[in-house]
Design a protein around this motif. Structure first.
Motif, mmCIF file in Angstrom:
data_model
loop_
_atom_site.group_PDB
_atom_site.id
_atom_site.type_symbol
_atom_site.label_atom_id
_atom_site.label_comp_id
_atom_site.label_asym_id
_atom_site.label_seq_id
_atom_site.Cartn_x
_atom_site.Cartn_y
_atom_site.Cartn_z
ATOM 1 N N LYS A 143 33.756 37.518 27.905
ATOM 2 C CA LYS A 143 34.792 36.520 27.629
ATOM 3 C C LYS A 143 35.871 36.544 28.704
ATOM 4 N N GLU A 144 36.275 37.749 29.119
ATOM 5 C CA GLU A 144 37.293 37.868 30.174
ATOM 6 C C GLU A 144 36.796 37.246 31.475
ATOM 7 N N PHE A 145 35.549 37.536 31.840
ATOM 8 C CA PHE A 145 34.982 37.005 33.078
ATOM 9 C C PHE A 145 34.920 35.477 33.031
ATOM 10 N N GLU A 146 34.497 34.935 31.899
ATOM 11 C CA GLU A 146 34.421 33.482 31.763
ATOM 12 C C GLU A 146 35.796 32.837 31.910
ATOM 13 N N GLU A 147 36.809 33.435 31.307
ATOM 14 C CA GLU A 147 38.161 32.881 31.407
ATOM 15 C C GLU A 147 38.682 32.956 32.837
ATOM 16 N N LEU A 148 38.363 34.039 33.536
ATOM 17 C CA LEU A 148 38.779 34.169 34.934
ATOM 18 C C LEU A 148 38.134 33.092 35.799
ATOM 19 N N VAL A 149 36.842 32.864 35.583
ATOM 20 C CA VAL A 149 36.138 31.829 36.347
ATOM 21 C C VAL A 149 36.694 30.451 36.023
ATOM 22 N N LYS A 150 36.899 30.176 34.741
ATOM 23 C CA LYS A 150 37.460 28.879 34.345
ATOM 24 C C LYS A 150 38.825 28.646 34.983
ATOM 25 N N ASN A 151 39.655 29.678 34.973
ATOM 26 C CA ASN A 151 40.985 29.543 35.569
ATOM 27 C C ASN A 151 40.893 29.249 37.060
ATOM 28 N N ASN A 152 39.994 29.956 37.757
ATOM 29 C CA ASN A 152 39.820 29.703 39.182
ATOM 30 C C ASN A 152 39.356 28.275 39.454
ATOM 31 N N LEU A 153 38.341 27.849 38.726
ATOM 32 C CA LEU A 153 37.774 26.525 38.979
ATOM 33 C C LEU A 153 38.732 25.407 38.593
ATOM 34 N N ALA A 154 39.679 25.700 37.698
ATOM 35 C CA ALA A 154 40.652 24.686 37.299
ATOM 36 C C ALA A 154 41.586 24.310 38.447
ATOM 37 N N TYR A 155 41.641 25.141 39.489
ATOM 38 C CA TYR A 155 42.470 24.832 40.651
ATOM 39 C C TYR A 155 41.820 23.782 41.555
ATOM 40 N N ILE A 156 40.517 23.553 41.373
ATOM 41 C CA ILE A 156 39.788 22.663 42.272
ATOM 42 C C ILE A 156 39.846 21.244 41.716
ATOM 43 N N PRO A 157 40.532 20.321 42.393
ATOM 44 C CA PRO A 157 40.758 18.984 41.824
ATOM 45 C C PRO A 157 39.504 18.141 41.662
ATOM 46 N N PHE A 158 38.425 18.451 42.394
ATOM 47 C CA PHE A 158 37.216 17.634 42.278
ATOM 48 C C PHE A 158 36.199 18.221 41.298
ATOM 49 N N LEU A 159 36.564 19.337 40.629
ATOM 50 C CA LEU A 159 35.679 19.929 39.628
ATOM 51 C C LEU A 159 36.211 19.652 38.227
ATOM 52 N N LYS A 160 35.320 19.242 37.332
ATOM 53 C CA LYS A 160 35.690 19.019 35.931
ATOM 54 C C LYS A 160 34.812 19.884 35.049
ATOM 55 N N LYS B 6 24.699 35.467 42.833
ATOM 56 C CA LYS B 6 25.257 36.742 43.265
ATOM 57 C C LYS B 6 25.067 37.784 42.170
ATOM 58 N N ALA B 7 24.957 39.050 42.569
ATOM 59 C CA ALA B 7 24.865 40.160 41.629
ATOM 60 C C ALA B 7 25.955 41.168 41.962
ATOM 61 N N TYR B 8 26.554 41.748 40.920
ATOM 62 C CA TYR B 8 27.658 42.703 41.096
ATOM 63 C C TYR B 8 27.415 43.913 40.206
ATOM 64 N N ARG B 9 27.544 45.105 40.774
ATOM 65 C CA ARG B 9 27.325 46.340 40.033
ATOM 66 C C ARG B 9 28.648 47.061 39.767
ATOM 67 N N ASP B 10 28.647 47.858 38.735
ATOM 68 C CA ASP B 10 29.802 48.704 38.405
ATOM 69 C C ASP B 10 31.095 47.900 38.378
ATOM 70 N N VAL B 11 31.067 46.788 37.646
ATOM 71 C CA VAL B 11 32.227 45.892 37.650
ATOM 72 C C VAL B 11 33.426 46.522 36.955
ATOM 73 N N GLY B 12 33.210 47.236 35.865
ATOM 74 C CA GLY B 12 34.290 47.951 35.206
ATOM 75 C C GLY B 12 35.558 47.135 35.087
ATOM 76 N N ASP B 13 36.643 47.643 35.705
ATOM 77 C CA ASP B 13 37.925 46.938 35.670
ATOM 78 C C ASP B 13 38.096 46.008 36.862
ATOM 79 N N LYS B 14 36.999 45.682 37.552
ATOM 80 C CA LYS B 14 37.053 44.845 38.748
ATOM 81 C C LYS B 14 36.710 43.381 38.457
ATOM 82 N N LEU B 15 36.711 42.995 37.192
ATOM 83 C CA LEU B 15 36.297 41.636 36.840
ATOM 84 C C LEU B 15 37.098 40.554 37.560
ATOM 85 N N PRO B 16 38.425 40.678 37.688
ATOM 86 C CA PRO B 16 39.158 39.637 38.432
ATOM 87 C C PRO B 16 38.667 39.490 39.867
ATOM 88 N N MET B 17 38.436 40.612 40.549
ATOM 89 C CA MET B 17 37.948 40.558 41.920
ATOM 90 C C MET B 17 36.553 39.952 41.981
#
Length: 435
Positions: free
Chosen positions: A60-77, A137-148
């Motif tokens: 859920k945290e990862f999804e919210e982070l991605v949504k927040n990032n993509l909300a900055y892009i004016p041509f993405l809905k 993309k694949a990411y390992r050992d994400v732990g507390d690195k979800l924002p990055m």
């Protein structure tokens, strides 16, 4: 009979849309063109990999982070899964696990899948009309690195879609005021990772990044003198220089080969000078008996924009670093300052004084055309191009106190950057992620 006929008509439309998309090739967005097409994207519910459960909180945290990032892009809905016929049309994270027809019927161009196995994530984006994978993309050992992880994935996604990396992991340096003290801070464009760089007291102004993003130069104004300060991110220490630089040190900036340039007041005249690697005064650029300040370079360092009073009031000029020729850029108004060259050297963003306050304008150096990017209220000042040359950060007093905002080169609706309590101004974007 009517239902059967309707069914075959829908199937025909879907097939036609899919074949058209395939004929047109991969979906891309020209962020620098005169117009941008809107692109619809759906984030599908996370899935467990290899029979493992989904870590609900992290997903859920990862999804919210991605949504927040993509909300900055004016041509993405963002289009929710609930708007698709039948709900979630996926049973896994690969193309063969997705039924793309509901997306096609809903006119959704892209879908994103996320697979989880403990602290391991697989994230993909697919075109819905062709099934082509846009990025994976694949990411390992994400732990507390979800924002990055979210920042890096969104940057990779935008690069695949537009040809330019996203700005999500490129910090902005700026001046933050607390009472009468002004210090240098950095923050990510999404308002995360706020960090104080200087703690010198007095006024610390005009931050500028080195080409590699490992140094920040700025001016320190103390009780008795100006100093050039260099913050080193590797040592997290600040070196201070004042000897031999005169009594005024203004707007330092890194130019060719990370050579520093800044405005100095020597012999009663303020001009732009080059500094040696040992921070000694070198040659004078665009020499004139007038005040020359605020140098800004493009990525190739073949051009330098600056503000000069040689026309009687502040205007923007352009110096050809090879020939030494200077030409005037702005011709209207009585106050044009704070120029920032786009990384590709085609555009100059600057502060222009209008009858309704200061506004950010954009000048196309190839065509000579100008465009107003911001419209207040209050004052809009200090434009700074991002690493892709598409986003522009600026400071605005539209809420009563100066804060940082983001717009685009097309003048899209500004979005505020959260920087905490206190005024924020003079943004400078780290463009090293794009080099």
């Amino acid at each position: 009979m009517k239902r059967i006929t309707t069914f075959f008509v829908l199937i025909a439309l879907v097939c036609l849309a899919a074949s058209t998309a395939l004929a047109q090739g991969p979906l891309t967005v020209d962020i620098h063109g005169p117009g941008q097409r809107m692109v619809n994207i759906t984030l599908l519910p996370p899935k467990g990999l290899d029979g493992n459960p989904v870590p609900e909180a992290a997903a859920k945290e990862f999804e919210e982070l991605v949504k927040n990032n993509l909300a900055y892009i004016p041509f993405l809905k963002l289009v929710s899964v609930g708007e698709l016929l039948g709900g979630d049309p996926s049973r896994g994270v690969s193309a063969q696990d997705i039924d793309f027809k509901p997306f096609q019927l809903a006119r959704v161009d892209l879908c994103m899948t996320t697979g989880w196995n403990g602290q391991y994530i697989e994230a993909r984006v697919f075109e819905t009309f062709s099934g082509r994978r846009v990025v994976g993309k694949a990411y390992r050992d994400v732990g507390d690195k979800l924002p990055m992880v979210a920042d890096r994935f969104c940057s990779a996604f935008l690069e695949a879609l537009t040809g330019k990396k996203g700005f999500f992991d490129s910090p902005i340096a700026f001046v933050k005021q607390d009472g009468k003290v002004k210090e240098i801070y950095t923050v990510l464009p999404q308002g995360r990772g706020l960090r104080q760089i200087s703690d010198l007291g007095g006024f610390n102004l005009s931050p500028a990044w080195s080409a590699e993003g490992d140094e920040i130069a700025f001016t320190h104004i103390g009780d008795d003198r100006h100093e050039l300060c260099i913050y080193d991110s590797n040592t997290q220490k600040i070196r201070r220089f004042a000897k031999g630089l005169g009594d005024t040190v203004i707007s330092p900036v890194y130019g060719p080969d990370d050579v520093l340039y800044l405005s100095l007041n020597l012999n009663g005249t303020t001009n732009i000078y080059e500094l040696s690697k040992s921070y000694k005064i070198g040659k004078k650029l665009a020499a004139s008996p007038y005040i020359d300040v605020s140098p800004s370079f493009d990525r190739t360092a073949s051009k330098m924009a600056f503000t000069s009073g040689r026309a009687g009031n502040p205007h923007i000029y352009l110096l050809d670093m090879k020939t030494g020729q200077v030409r005037r850029v702005t011709t209207t108004g009585k106050y044009n300052t704070h120029p920032c060259l786009s990384p590709d050297g085609r555009y100059v963003a600057y502060t222009h004084q209008t009858s309704n306050g200061h506004r950010i304008f954009l000048h196309d150096l190839e065509t000579g055309r100008e465009k107003q990017l911001t419209f207040g209220p209050g004052n809009d000042e200090y434009p700074a191009f991002g690493p892709d040359g598409y986003f522009v950060a600026f400071a605005s007093s539209r809420t009563g106190e100066y804060q940082l905002y983001l717009t685009t080169r097309h003048g899209d609706k500004p979005r505020k950057i959260s920087t905490g309590k206190g005024a924020a101004f003079a943004p400078a974007w780290d463009t090293s992620m794009q080099w």
